[in-house]
Motif scaffolding. Structure first.
Motif, mmCIF file in Angstrom:
data_model
loop_
_atom_site.group_PDB
_atom_site.id
_atom_site.type_symbol
_atom_site.label_atom_id
_atom_site.label_comp_id
_atom_site.label_asym_id
_atom_site.label_seq_id
_atom_site.Cartn_x
_atom_site.Cartn_y
_atom_site.Cartn_z
ATOM 1 N N LEU A 77 0.871 -1.165 0.000
ATOM 2 C CA LEU A 77 0.000 0.000 0.000
ATOM 3 C C LEU A 77 0.912 1.219 0.000
ATOM 4 C CD1 LEU A 77 -2.773 1.445 0.420
ATOM 5 C CD2 LEU A 77 -2.238 1.364 2.861
ATOM 6 N N PHE A 78 0.648 2.139 -0.914
ATOM 7 C CA PHE A 78 1.384 3.393 -0.974
ATOM 8 C C PHE A 78 0.461 4.496 -0.480
ATOM 9 C CE2 PHE A 78 3.331 0.632 -4.053
ATOM 10 C CZ PHE A 78 4.681 0.801 -3.798
ATOM 11 N N VAL A 79 0.942 5.261 0.489
ATOM 12 C CA VAL A 79 0.184 6.365 1.064
ATOM 13 C C VAL A 79 0.921 7.652 0.706
ATOM 14 C CG1 VAL A 79 -0.654 7.414 3.191
ATOM 15 C CG2 VAL A 79 -0.565 4.927 2.986
ATOM 16 N N ARG A 80 0.184 8.605 0.142
ATOM 17 C CA ARG A 80 0.776 9.894 -0.218
ATOM 18 C C ARG A 80 -0.003 10.994 0.480
ATOM 19 N NH1 ARG A 80 0.946 11.741 -6.334
ATOM 20 N NH2 ARG A 80 -1.283 11.751 -5.960
ATOM 21 N N GLY A 81 0.716 11.938 1.009
ATOM 22 C CA GLY A 81 0.089 13.084 1.660
ATOM 23 C C GLY A 81 0.749 14.376 1.238
ATOM 24 N N LEU A 82 -0.054 15.347 0.865
ATOM 25 C CA LEU A 82 0.451 16.690 0.587
ATOM 26 C C LEU A 82 0.266 17.491 1.866
ATOM 27 C CD1 LEU A 82 -1.174 17.176 -2.912
ATOM 28 C CD2 LEU A 82 1.160 16.487 -2.402
ATOM 29 N N TYR A 83 1.333 18.079 2.356
ATOM 30 C CA TYR A 83 1.255 18.737 3.661
ATOM 31 C C TYR A 83 2.001 20.061 3.666
ATOM 32 C CZ TYR A 83 6.046 17.229 4.594
ATOM 33 O OH TYR A 83 7.397 17.036 4.543
ATOM 34 N N THR A 84 1.698 20.831 4.702
ATOM 35 C CA THR A 84 2.409 22.065 5.007
ATOM 36 C C THR A 84 2.961 21.919 6.421
ATOM 37 O OG1 THR A 84 0.863 23.313 3.657
ATOM 38 C CG2 THR A 84 2.197 24.564 5.194
ATOM 39 N N ALA A 85 4.180 22.344 6.612
ATOM 40 C CA ALA A 85 4.796 22.270 7.939
ATOM 41 C C ALA A 85 5.481 23.589 8.249
ATOM 42 C CB ALA A 85 5.818 21.133 7.990
ATOM 43 N N GLU A 86 5.390 23.985 9.503
ATOM 44 C CA GLU A 86 6.090 25.174 9.976
ATOM 45 C C GLU A 86 7.418 24.712 10.575
ATOM 46 O OE1 GLU A 86 5.028 28.427 9.857
ATOM 47 O OE2 GLU A 86 3.287 27.760 8.715
ATOM 48 N N VAL A 87 8.520 25.233 10.043
ATOM 49 C CA VAL A 87 9.834 24.841 10.532
ATOM 50 C C VAL A 87 10.610 26.087 10.937
ATOM 51 C CG1 VAL A 87 9.998 22.706 9.211
ATOM 52 C CG2 VAL A 87 10.776 24.831 8.194
ATOM 53 N N GLN A 88 11.451 25.918 11.945
ATOM 54 C CA GLN A 88 12.275 27.033 12.389
ATOM 55 C C GLN A 88 13.625 26.951 11.688
ATOM 56 O OE1 GLN A 88 13.271 27.151 16.562
ATOM 57 N NE2 GLN A 88 13.402 29.365 16.538
ATOM 58 N N VAL A 89 14.037 28.038 11.073
ATOM 59 C CA VAL A 89 15.318 28.094 10.370
ATOM 60 C C VAL A 89 16.129 29.276 10.913
ATOM 61 C CG1 VAL A 89 14.496 26.985 8.265
ATOM 62 C CG2 VAL A 89 14.293 29.441 8.501
ATOM 63 N N ARG A 90 17.425 29.231 10.659
ATOM 64 C CA ARG A 90 18.316 30.308 11.091
ATOM 65 C C ARG A 90 19.013 30.891 9.869
ATOM 66 N NH1 ARG A 90 18.866 30.828 16.427
ATOM 67 N NH2 ARG A 90 18.237 29.096 17.720
ATOM 68 N N ASP A 91 19.142 32.207 9.872
ATOM 69 C CA ASP A 91 19.861 32.854 8.769
ATOM 70 C C ASP A 91 21.361 32.831 9.072
ATOM 71 O OD1 ASP A 91 20.227 34.843 10.660
ATOM 72 O OD2 ASP A 91 18.841 36.258 9.711
ATOM 73 N N ASP A 92 22.151 33.438 8.195
ATOM 74 C CA ASP A 92 23.608 33.428 8.336
ATOM 75 C C ASP A 92 24.092 34.123 9.605
ATOM 76 O OD1 ASP A 92 23.746 32.085 5.955
ATOM 77 O OD2 ASP A 92 24.096 33.894 4.752
#
Length: 136
Positions: free
Chosen positions: A66-81
């Motif tokens: 069984l193949f399950v596919r999900g289109l999602y949005t996630a909030e991630v924390q990133v750091r700049d230079d």
């Protein structure tokens, strides 16, 4: 000579762990999938990662998978230079393959959402008994 080889292998191991972590961070975690086999059906319970807000689900059956596919949005924390942290919204998809305990029909017989959890039910294929007879 052996000291040089040992140092090289340690550096390769450290680098491969860093690459794996970077790929996991980029790809994101996969959802948890549980499979329950019942007498005439198979129920699949899919829990996305809490950070993922799944907008669209898709399933496909191929042989015993069984193949399950999900289109999602996630909030991630990133750091700049400069080291400043900020939140960024990323849209992506995951595809997860799950081995099924028995052959099933290609189309789900039922599905429902309970919060973010998706529950999909498939009817098992009726296998022919001796000489082509089907158990009803």
């Amino acid at each position: 000579m052996w000291d040089e080889w040992e140092r090289l292998f340690r550096q390769v191991a450290k680098t491969s762990q860093q690459v794996k972590k970077a790929l996991d961070d980029f790809r994101g975690p996969e959802p948890q999938v549980r499979v329950y086999e019942q007498e005439r059906q198979i129920k699949i319970v899919i829990n996305p990662v809490p950070e993922q807000k799944v907008h669209r689900w898709s399933v496909r059956v191929s042989d015993d998978r069984l193949f399950v596919r999900g289109l999602y949005t996630a909030e991630v924390q990133v750091r700049d230079d400069e080291g400043n942290a900020y939140w960024e919204s990323r849209s992506d998809e995951f595809v997860k393959a799950v081995r099924l305990p028995a052959p099933v029909e290609a189309k789900p017989s039922a599905f429902r959402k309970e919060g973010d959890t998706l529950i999909v039910t498939f009817v098992k294929k009726k296998e022919p008994l001796n000489e082509g007879w089907y158990d009803l």
